[in-house]
Design a protein around this motif. Sequence first.
Motif, PDB file in Angstrom:
ATOM      1  N   LYS A  15       4.965  29.742 -98.308  1.00 30.02           N
ATOM      2  CA  LYS A  15       5.294  29.519 -97.793  1.00 30.02           C
ATOM      3  C   LYS A  15       6.568  29.528 -97.217  1.00 30.02           C
ATOM      4  CE  LYS A  15       4.191  24.678 -98.555  1.00 30.02           C
ATOM      5  NZ  LYS A  15       4.047  23.598 -98.943  1.00 30.02           N
ATOM      6  N   ASN A  16       7.475  30.597 -98.138  1.00 28.54           N
ATOM      7  CA  ASN A  16       8.250  31.738 -97.487  1.00 28.54           C
ATOM      8  C   ASN A  16       7.848  32.832 -96.632  1.00 28.54           C
ATOM      9  OD1 ASN A  16      11.521  30.038 -97.594  1.00 28.54           O
ATOM     10  ND2 ASN A  16       9.590  29.390 -98.611  1.00 28.54           N
ATOM     11  N   LEU A  17       6.715  33.252 -96.690  1.00 27.61           N
ATOM     12  CA  LEU A  17       6.428  34.698 -97.267  1.00 27.61           C
ATOM     13  C   LEU A  17       5.712  35.119 -95.797  1.00 27.61           C
ATOM     14  CD1 LEU A  17       6.551  35.721-100.865  1.00 27.61           C
ATOM     15  CD2 LEU A  17       7.188  36.754 -99.622  1.00 27.61           C
ATOM     16  N   GLU A  18       5.208  33.740 -95.136  1.00 26.58           N
ATOM     17  CA  GLU A  18       4.274  33.719 -93.966  1.00 26.58           C
ATOM     18  C   GLU A  18       4.963  35.099 -92.954  1.00 26.58           C
ATOM     19  OE1 GLU A  18       1.751  31.666 -93.344  1.00 26.58           O
ATOM     20  OE2 GLU A  18       2.229  29.843 -94.515  1.00 26.58           O
ATOM     21  N   GLY A  19       2.870  35.395 -92.537  1.00 28.31           N
ATOM     22  CA  GLY A  19       2.950  36.326 -91.808  1.00 28.31           C
ATOM     23  C   GLY A  19       2.983  38.341 -92.213  1.00 28.31           C
ATOM     24  N   ILE A  20       3.842  37.786 -94.094  1.00 19.96           N
ATOM     25  CA  ILE A  20       3.799  39.523 -94.275  1.00 19.96           C
ATOM     26  C   ILE A  20       2.444  39.820 -94.478  1.00 19.96           C
ATOM     27  CG2 ILE A  20       3.046  38.237 -96.768  1.00 19.96           C
ATOM     28  CD1 ILE A  20       6.268  40.536 -96.727  1.00 19.96           C
ATOM     29  N   GLN A  21       1.101  39.519 -94.638  1.00 19.76           N
ATOM     30  CA  GLN A  21       0.183  39.486 -94.278  1.00 19.76           C
ATOM     31  C   GLN A  21       0.031  40.389 -93.347  1.00 19.76           C
ATOM     32  OE1 GLN A  21       0.955  36.690 -93.945  1.00 19.76           O
ATOM     33  NE2 GLN A  21      -1.071  35.387 -92.560  1.00 19.76           N
ATOM     34  N   ASN A  22       0.652  40.505 -92.531  1.00 19.21           N
ATOM     35  CA  ASN A  22       0.353  41.003 -91.020  1.00 19.21           C
ATOM     36  C   ASN A  22       0.756  42.786 -91.519  1.00 19.21           C
ATOM     37  OD1 ASN A  22      -0.321  39.414 -90.317  1.00 19.21           O
ATOM     38  ND2 ASN A  22       1.733  38.882 -89.320  1.00 19.21           N
ATOM     39  N   GLU A  23       2.002  42.663 -92.678  1.00 15.01           N
ATOM     40  CA  GLU A  23       2.254  44.073 -92.865  1.00 15.01           C
ATOM     41  C   GLU A  23       1.322  45.365 -94.255  1.00 15.01           C
ATOM     42  OE1 GLU A  23       6.287  44.896 -93.856  1.00 15.01           O
ATOM     43  OE2 GLU A  23       6.928  42.971 -92.507  1.00 15.01           O
ATOM     44  N   ASP A  24       0.542  44.250 -94.740  1.00 13.14           N
ATOM     45  CA  ASP A  24      -0.598  44.734 -95.857  1.00 13.14           C
ATOM     46  C   ASP A  24       0.251  45.685 -96.445  1.00 13.14           C
ATOM     47  OD1 ASP A  24      -3.003  45.232 -96.490  1.00 13.14           O
ATOM     48  OD2 ASP A  24      -3.101  47.313 -95.693  1.00 13.14           O
ATOM     49  N   PRO A  25       1.072  44.586 -97.356  1.00 14.74           N
ATOM     50  CA  PRO A  25       1.746  44.826 -97.996  1.00 14.74           C
ATOM     51  C   PRO A  25       1.199  44.938 -99.928  1.00 14.74           C
ATOM     52  CG  PRO A  25       2.335  42.577 -97.943  1.00 14.74           C
ATOM     53  CD  PRO A  25       1.093  43.161 -97.242  1.00 14.74           C
ATOM     54  N   VAL A  26       1.788  45.777-100.664  1.00 11.79           N
ATOM     55  CA  VAL A  26       0.991  45.621-101.279  1.00 11.79           C
ATOM     56  C   VAL A  26       1.976  44.896-102.969  1.00 11.79           C
ATOM     57  CG1 VAL A  26       1.260  47.548-104.072  1.00 11.79           C
ATOM     58  CG2 VAL A  26       1.494  48.475-101.394  1.00 11.79           C
ATOM     59  N   ILE A  27       1.342  43.828-103.345  1.00 12.75           N
ATOM     60  CA  ILE A  27       2.178  43.177-104.342  1.00 12.75           C
ATOM     61  C   ILE A  27       2.411  43.315-105.269  1.00 12.75           C
ATOM     62  CG2 ILE A  27       1.900  40.677-104.895  1.00 12.75           C
ATOM     63  CD1 ILE A  27       2.096  40.454-101.867  1.00 12.75           C
ATOM     64  N   LEU A  28       2.977  43.532-105.907  1.00  9.33           N
ATOM     65  CA  LEU A  28       3.795  43.840-107.094  1.00  9.33           C
ATOM     66  C   LEU A  28       4.341  43.049-108.503  1.00  9.33           C
ATOM     67  CD1 LEU A  28       5.735  47.650-106.840  1.00  9.33           C
ATOM     68  CD2 LEU A  28       3.238  46.924-107.965  1.00  9.33           C
ATOM     69  N   ALA A  29       3.275  42.455-109.033  1.00  7.80           N
ATOM     70  CA  ALA A  29       3.990  41.391-110.203  1.00  7.80           C
ATOM     71  C   ALA A  29       4.872  42.048-111.058  1.00  7.80           C
ATOM     72  CB  ALA A  29       2.386  40.273-110.404  1.00  7.80           C
ATOM     73  N   VAL A  30       5.402  41.334-112.183  1.00  9.97           N
ATOM     74  CA  VAL A  30       5.767  41.344-113.391  1.00  9.97           C
ATOM     75  C   VAL A  30       5.159  40.458-114.191  1.00  9.97           C
ATOM     76  CG1 VAL A  30       8.039  41.618-114.547  1.00  9.97           C
ATOM     77  CG2 VAL A  30       8.328  41.938-112.486  1.00  9.97           C
ATOM     78  N   PRO A  31       4.693  41.256-114.950  1.00  9.75           N
ATOM     79  CA  PRO A  31       3.198  41.115-116.552  1.00  9.75           C
ATOM     80  C   PRO A  31       5.056  39.881-117.334  1.00  9.75           C
ATOM     81  CG  PRO A  31       2.696  42.958-115.873  1.00  9.75           C
ATOM     82  CD  PRO A  31       4.305  42.740-115.300  1.00  9.75           C
ATOM     83  N   LYS A 122       4.991  51.945 -97.717  1.00  9.76           N
ATOM     84  CA  LYS A 122       3.951  50.575 -97.592  1.00  9.76           C
ATOM     85  C   LYS A 122       5.542  49.470 -97.714  1.00  9.76           C
ATOM     86  CE  LYS A 122      -0.088  52.290 -99.103  1.00  9.76           C
ATOM     87  NZ  LYS A 122      -1.108  52.529-100.262  1.00  9.76           N
ATOM     88  N   THR A 123       5.095  48.473 -97.277  1.00 10.07           N
ATOM     89  CA  THR A 123       5.996  47.211 -97.764  1.00 10.07           C
ATOM     90  C   THR A 123       5.456  46.632 -99.118  1.00 10.07           C
ATOM     91  OG1 THR A 123       6.253  46.118 -95.282  1.00 10.07           O
ATOM     92  CG2 THR A 123       6.051  44.513 -96.893  1.00 10.07           C
ATOM     93  N   VAL A 124       6.210  46.236 -99.612  1.00  7.79           N
ATOM     94  CA  VAL A 124       5.857  46.476-101.354  1.00  7.79           C
ATOM     95  C   VAL A 124       6.689  45.145-102.009  1.00  7.79           C
ATOM     96  CG1 VAL A 124       6.497  47.104-104.010  1.00  7.79           C
ATOM     97  CG2 VAL A 124       6.262  48.747-101.995  1.00  7.79           C
ATOM     98  N   VAL A 125       6.298  44.110-102.006  1.00  6.60           N
ATOM     99  CA  VAL A 125       6.568  42.524-102.700  1.00  6.60           C
ATOM    100  C   VAL A 125       6.270  42.622-104.059  1.00  6.60           C
ATOM    101  CG1 VAL A 125       6.202  40.172-102.036  1.00  6.60           C
ATOM    102  CG2 VAL A 125       5.879  41.712-100.307  1.00  6.60           C
ATOM    103  N   VAL A 126       8.070  42.174-104.611  1.00  8.60           N
ATOM    104  CA  VAL A 126       8.097  42.389-106.180  1.00  8.60           C
ATOM    105  C   VAL A 126       8.080  41.125-106.265  1.00  8.60           C
ATOM    106  CG1 VAL A 126       9.433  43.542-108.029  1.00  8.60           C
ATOM    107  CG2 VAL A 126       9.012  44.478-105.885  1.00  8.60           C
ATOM    108  N   VAL A 127       7.219  40.616-107.393  1.00  5.18           N
ATOM    109  CA  VAL A 127       7.142  39.240-107.720  1.00  5.18           C
ATOM    110  C   VAL A 127       7.064  38.942-108.909  1.00  5.18           C
ATOM    111  CG1 VAL A 127       5.656  36.965-107.381  1.00  5.18           C
ATOM    112  CG2 VAL A 127       5.206  38.644-105.997  1.00  5.18           C
ATOM    113  N   ASP A 128       8.148  37.749-109.423  1.00  5.58           N
ATOM    114  CA  ASP A 128       7.973  37.252-110.575  1.00  5.58           C
ATOM    115  C   ASP A 128       7.859  35.674-110.566  1.00  5.58           C
ATOM    116  OD1 ASP A 128       8.043  37.589-113.450  1.00  5.58           O
ATOM    117  OD2 ASP A 128      10.472  38.895-113.691  1.00  5.58           O
ATOM    118  N   ASP A 129       7.961  35.154-111.995  1.00  2.00           N
ATOM    119  CA  ASP A 129       8.257  34.249-112.090  1.00  2.00           C
ATOM    120  C   ASP A 129      10.193  33.042-111.858  1.00  2.00           C
ATOM    121  OD1 ASP A 129       8.957  34.851-114.334  1.00  2.00           O
ATOM    122  OD2 ASP A 129       7.091  33.439-115.144  1.00  2.00           O
TER     123      ASP A 129
END
Length: 214
Positions: A15-31, A122-129
């Motif tokens: 919900k806090n990332l709304e609109g990010i899809q417009n930048e066609d970002p790379v979502i990089l998750a941390v295993p 590219k727009t890069v979004v680094v995601v972790d828990d």
Amino acid sequence: MKFRDRVDAAQRLAKNLEGIQNEDPVILAVPRGGVVTGDVIAKTFGLQLDIVVSRKIGSPYNPELAIGAVMHDGSFFPNSDLINSLGVTQDYIDEQIAEQLQEIKRRLTKFRGRLDYDLKNKTVVVVDDGIATGATVFATLGWIKKQNPKRIIIAIPVGPRDTVEKLRQVAEVVVLHEPVIFGAVGEFYDSFDQVEDSQVVEIMRSYGHHKNMK
């Protein structure tokens, strides 16, 4: 603030990332846990999910105390103050880097089937828990910056305030909860089960990361 589980945290984070899809970002998750979080965010916005792996180098006297972290290409991001104050030798660091590189390459091969990335412009979004010391996140950020991206965002449900403030100095940060008193990430979840390799592989296959997977 407490989360039911990683899915709940990810839904709130999205919900806090709304609109990010417009930048066609790379979502990089941390295993591994971050892959569950990243999966929810990627699916929410109809994006592709990828992973990035960094490993901390622990102190010879306390393996949980990070004296730095290493990336898959061998880039080492040291905590120089700690290394100097503890008198850690270069031989020890080199030995630990070699050991962690093997684990990084094992994970990348198993989870995504290759070691190369294309993040330029590219727009890069680094995601972790969640993050604690942030050692591996800072290493990841340092490596990403060398790839010349357009924008970097760190998206996490929870992290200690002092670490989050340091992150804000080097990247955009989206965080839901930044407590002053912080023990471990799992404290902020009702359910924080171990995520197994098999679960990560299944999620990554759903995004087409299946070539050469073992």
